[in-house]
Design an enzyme around this catalytic site. Structure first.
Site, mmCIF file in Angstrom:
data_model
loop_
_atom_site.group_PDB
_atom_site.id
_atom_site.type_symbol
_atom_site.label_atom_id
_atom_site.label_comp_id
_atom_site.label_asym_id
_atom_site.label_seq_id
_atom_site.Cartn_x
_atom_site.Cartn_y
_atom_site.Cartn_z
ATOM 1 C CD GLU A 132 -2.876 1.175 0.156
ATOM 2 O OE1 GLU A 132 -2.671 2.033 -0.717
ATOM 3 O OE2 GLU A 132 -3.822 0.384 0.113
ATOM 4 N N GLY A 137 2.096 7.324 -0.713
ATOM 5 C CA GLY A 137 2.267 7.360 0.740
ATOM 6 C C GLY A 137 1.048 6.895 1.512
ATOM 7 N N GLY A 190 12.306 15.232 4.159
ATOM 8 C CA GLY A 190 12.224 13.759 4.044
ATOM 9 C C GLY A 190 11.290 13.278 2.943
ATOM 10 C CD GLU A 193 11.990 7.755 -3.383
ATOM 11 O OE1 GLU A 193 12.521 6.671 -3.118
ATOM 12 O OE2 GLU A 193 10.910 8.111 -2.857
ATOM 13 C CE LYS A 208 5.656 7.259 -5.324
ATOM 14 N NZ LYS A 208 5.910 8.663 -4.951
ATOM 15 N N GLY A 305 6.518 11.101 3.677
ATOM 16 C CA GLY A 305 6.739 11.472 5.075
ATOM 17 C C GLY A 305 6.594 10.262 5.988
HETATM 18 P P1 NAP Z 1 15.716 6.111 4.309
HETATM 19 O O1 NAP Z 1 15.250 7.201 5.205
HETATM 20 O O2 NAP Z 1 16.902 6.342 3.446
HETATM 21 O O3 NAP Z 1 16.004 4.835 5.236
HETATM 22 C C1 NAP Z 1 16.533 3.645 4.714
HETATM 23 C C2 NAP Z 1 16.793 2.674 5.882
HETATM 24 O O4 NAP Z 1 17.168 1.422 5.353
HETATM 25 C C3 NAP Z 1 17.920 3.110 6.817
HETATM 26 O O5 NAP Z 1 17.587 2.792 8.146
HETATM 27 C C4 NAP Z 1 19.099 2.256 6.343
HETATM 28 O O6 NAP Z 1 19.998 1.922 7.374
HETATM 29 C C5 NAP Z 1 18.413 1.018 5.874
HETATM 30 N N1 NAP Z 1 19.134 0.346 4.783
HETATM 31 C C6 NAP Z 1 19.363 0.815 3.536
HETATM 32 N N2 NAP Z 1 20.059 -0.081 2.816
HETATM 33 C C7 NAP Z 1 20.260 -1.121 3.631
HETATM 34 C C8 NAP Z 1 20.948 -2.363 3.479
HETATM 35 N N3 NAP Z 1 21.546 -2.697 2.334
HETATM 36 N N4 NAP Z 1 20.996 -3.204 4.533
HETATM 37 C C9 NAP Z 1 20.391 -2.883 5.707
HETATM 38 N N5 NAP Z 1 19.718 -1.725 5.913
HETATM 39 C C10 NAP Z 1 19.676 -0.859 4.886
HETATM 40 O O7 NAP Z 1 14.541 5.616 3.350
HETATM 41 P P2 NAP Z 1 12.997 5.939 3.474
HETATM 42 O O8 NAP Z 1 12.733 7.333 2.996
HETATM 43 O O9 NAP Z 1 12.497 5.522 4.791
HETATM 44 O O10 NAP Z 1 12.402 5.002 2.315
HETATM 45 C C11 NAP Z 1 12.302 3.609 2.503
HETATM 46 C C12 NAP Z 1 11.479 3.022 1.349
HETATM 47 O O11 NAP Z 1 10.168 3.586 1.383
HETATM 48 C C13 NAP Z 1 12.007 3.326 -0.046
HETATM 49 O O12 NAP Z 1 11.733 2.220 -0.881
HETATM 50 C C14 NAP Z 1 11.197 4.526 -0.495
HETATM 51 O O13 NAP Z 1 11.086 4.642 -1.889
HETATM 52 C C15 NAP Z 1 9.869 4.173 0.131
HETATM 53 N N6 NAP Z 1 8.986 5.308 0.391
HETATM 54 C C16 NAP Z 1 9.461 6.400 1.069
HETATM 55 C C17 NAP Z 1 8.598 7.442 1.377
HETATM 56 C C18 NAP Z 1 9.063 8.660 2.132
HETATM 57 O O14 NAP Z 1 8.261 9.538 2.397
HETATM 58 N N7 NAP Z 1 10.331 8.746 2.524
HETATM 59 C C19 NAP Z 1 7.266 7.376 0.989
HETATM 60 C C20 NAP Z 1 6.796 6.236 0.303
HETATM 61 C C21 NAP Z 1 7.688 5.217 0.031
HETATM 62 P P3 NAP Z 1 20.848 3.057 8.178
HETATM 63 O O15 NAP Z 1 19.807 3.816 8.980
HETATM 64 O O16 NAP Z 1 21.765 2.282 9.045
HETATM 65 O O17 NAP Z 1 21.516 3.881 7.129
HETATM 66 N N1 HSE Z 2 10.024 10.664 -3.008
HETATM 67 C C1 HSE Z 2 8.645 10.324 -2.992
HETATM 68 C C2 HSE Z 2 7.831 11.588 -3.231
HETATM 69 C C3 HSE Z 2 8.300 9.712 -1.652
HETATM 70 O O1 HSE Z 2 8.384 12.696 -3.199
HETATM 71 O O2 HSE Z 2 6.649 11.484 -3.484
HETATM 72 C C4 HSE Z 2 6.989 9.026 -1.662
HETATM 73 O O3 HSE Z 2 6.983 7.919 -2.492
#
Ligand code: NAP
Ligand code: HSE
Length: 430
Positions: A132, A137, A190, A193, A208, A305
């Site tokens: 989901e 998000g 935050g 990407e 997406k 977020g």
């Molecule tokens: P992030 O803040 O960069 O966090 C990534 C986390 O994964 C960190 O804790 C990192 O460890 C860990 N990690 C990365 N590579 C790893 C590896 N090879 N082995 C073990 N741990 C690893 O990323 P995020 O923004 O939370 O995004 C996570 C996912 O959600 C992505 O696929 C992104 O596209 C998706 N997403 C994000 C959002 C958003 O708003 N940010 C929204 C929708 C979807 P460390 O902490 O030790 O560096």
């Molecule tokens: N980087 C993405 C955005 C995070 O800005 O929409 C949510 O998937």
């Protein structure tokens, strides 16, 4: 799942992972009331064990850098992949599914590129692969397409699917701020990407869209066959001019069913200011779709977020924790979805915005209009601006509907005129 404690193995404690842990902590009683079960984050895998963390999971949560601590633990019921990237999560999820563990992920890049084989594997093993949070998000669009609108044929779906790009377009339009200042703000908050080119070049929105097309049409539309144009070259000047014409510029992801052929793409486009999607500003996302039974439906909310995205991850975990029957991963019965029947991009039809930077001399307007006429492009509006003439003057044309192959051919001819001083600017109008 019959046990009263559902143990989670979480990979990633960044923005989304931290959001998930916070919600599980804060809403524990509420979750128990709905599930009759407690969710426990048993093990968290990260890259760097020494990094300071802004959430503190319970004292008995184990931190690890070893994939085996997640996959080899028979007490872990669900693997939650929130690490991002492609190779590591692909390996993690494949091995989890092979070992019969259900998976929740927010990883649209992985699903867009390797979804077919992962869903096939999940079907073969009879386990869940839920996602989901991978699109928009906190907005429940995956569940909406998979379950709530399952009886509808979807005629069109248009989304603002990237919060970073929408935030940039909104701030440039409302506050006149420049591109890089606003991008830095989006990174700070935050939304972006790890590699923000995915956001600004339209690739994240395209990932997406691939996921949504599968859910809406039960067809696999390869990423490389989508039209993908980003916002990195969108000029403040065109945003202002578009406003004067009564339009807003937005990065849109769109799929339309044209008599059984799918037309899909991500592009910056002009929307009338009274269009419902034109009012979606800042980091917000929205999806407007048209079902053949339900008619128009719009979903709006926070597309990125920690808490909004964590909310969607938690919904998947709770859905899996509740079910004992075969999970509904794609919404269709086939283990592998068929390839999409695609309308070639050159055959797509839109209205268009063109801006030419030209020498201010007699016959220029007529020459451009002549080429447009020869290519069956009918002009709806024209404006010429008096700027510093030595740098050339901008002429803007808004056209009626025209086919893309005609537009491309006209632009090829026009840009070769000696009075054209800069590459033409072109956007679709929705
Ligand atoms: P992030 O803040 O960069 O966090 C990534 C986390 O994964 C960190 O804790 C990192 O460890 C860990 N990690 C990365 N590579 C790893 C590896 N090879 N082995 C073990 N741990 C690893 O990323 P995020 O923004 O939370 O995004 C996570 C996912 O959600 C992505 O696929 C992104 O596209 C998706 N997403 C994000 C959002 C958003 O708003 N940010 C929204 C929708 C979807 P460390 O902490 O030790 O560096
Ligand atoms: N980087 C993405 C955005 C995070 O800005 O929409 C949510 O998937």
């Amino acid at each position: 799942m019959n046990n009263t404690v559902i143990n989670l193995g979480l990979a990633g404690l960044g923005t989304v992972g931290s959001g998930l842990v916070k919600i599980i902590q804060e809403n524990n009683d509420w979750i128990v009331r709905r599930l009759g079960k407690t969710l426990k984050v048993k093990t968290i895998m990260v890259r760097d064990l020494d990094k300071p963390r802004n959430v503190v999971p319970s004292a008995d949560t184990t931190f690890t850098t070893s994939i085996e601590d997640l996959l080899g633990d028979p007490q872990i019921d669900i693997i939650v992949e929130l690490a991002g990237g492609i190779e590591f999560p692909r390996q993690l999820i494949t091995q989890a599914l092979e070992r019969g563990k259900s998976v929740v992920t927010a990883n649209k890049a992985l699903l867009a590129e390797h979804g077919p084989e992962l869903f096939e594997l999940a079907a073969a093993k009879g386990v869940g692969l839920y996602y989901e949070a991978s699109v928009a998000g906190g907005i429940p669009i995956v569940q909406t397409l998979k379950e709530s609108l399952a009886g509808n044929r979807i005629k069109t779906l248009t989304g603002i699917l990237n919060g970073t790009a929408n935030f940039i377009m909104s701030e440039m339009s409302e506050k006149g701020e420049d591109f890089s200042t606003v991008l830095a703000k989006a990174q700070d908050k935050g939304y972006a990407e790890a590699d923000p080119t995915l956001d600004i070049e339209g690739i994240d929105a395209a990932h997406k869209l691939v996921v949504l097309i599968r859910l809406a049409y039960g067809q696999d539309f390869p990423l490389e066959r989508l039209i993908i144009e980003g916002i990195s070259k969108v000029d403040q000047f065109d945003i202002s001019l578009a406003r004067e014409f009564g339009y807003r510029v937005k990065l849109l992801a769109q799929v339309r069913d044209k008599s059984g052929l799918l037309q899909g793409g991500v592009y910056p486009a002009l929307l009338r200011q009274d269009h419902i999607l034109a009012k979606v500003d800042g980091p917000f996302n929205a999806i407007l779709l048209e079902g053949n039974a339900v008619g128009p439906v719009m979903l709006y909310g926070q597309g990125a977020g920690d808490l909004p995205t964590g909310s969607a991850v938690l919904a998947d975990i709770m859905a899996l924790a509740r079910t004992d029957s075969a999970p509904n991963n794609t919404g269709f019965l086939e283990a592998r979805l068929p390839q999409a029947q695609i309308l070639a991009p050159e055959r797509t039809v839109f209205r268009h915005y063109f801006r030419f930077t030209v020498l201010d001399r007699p016959g220029v307007m007529a020459s451009i209009a002549g080429v447009m006429g020869e290519h069956n492009i009918s002009i709806a509006q024209v404006v010429q601006r008096q700027c510093a003439p030595e740098a050339g003057v901008p002429i803007v044309f808004l056209s009626h509907s025209a086919q893309m192959n005609n537009v491309s051919a006209a632009l090829e001819t026009i840009k070769k005129f000696s009075f054209v001083l800069a590459p033409p600017v072109h956007y679709r109008i929705i």
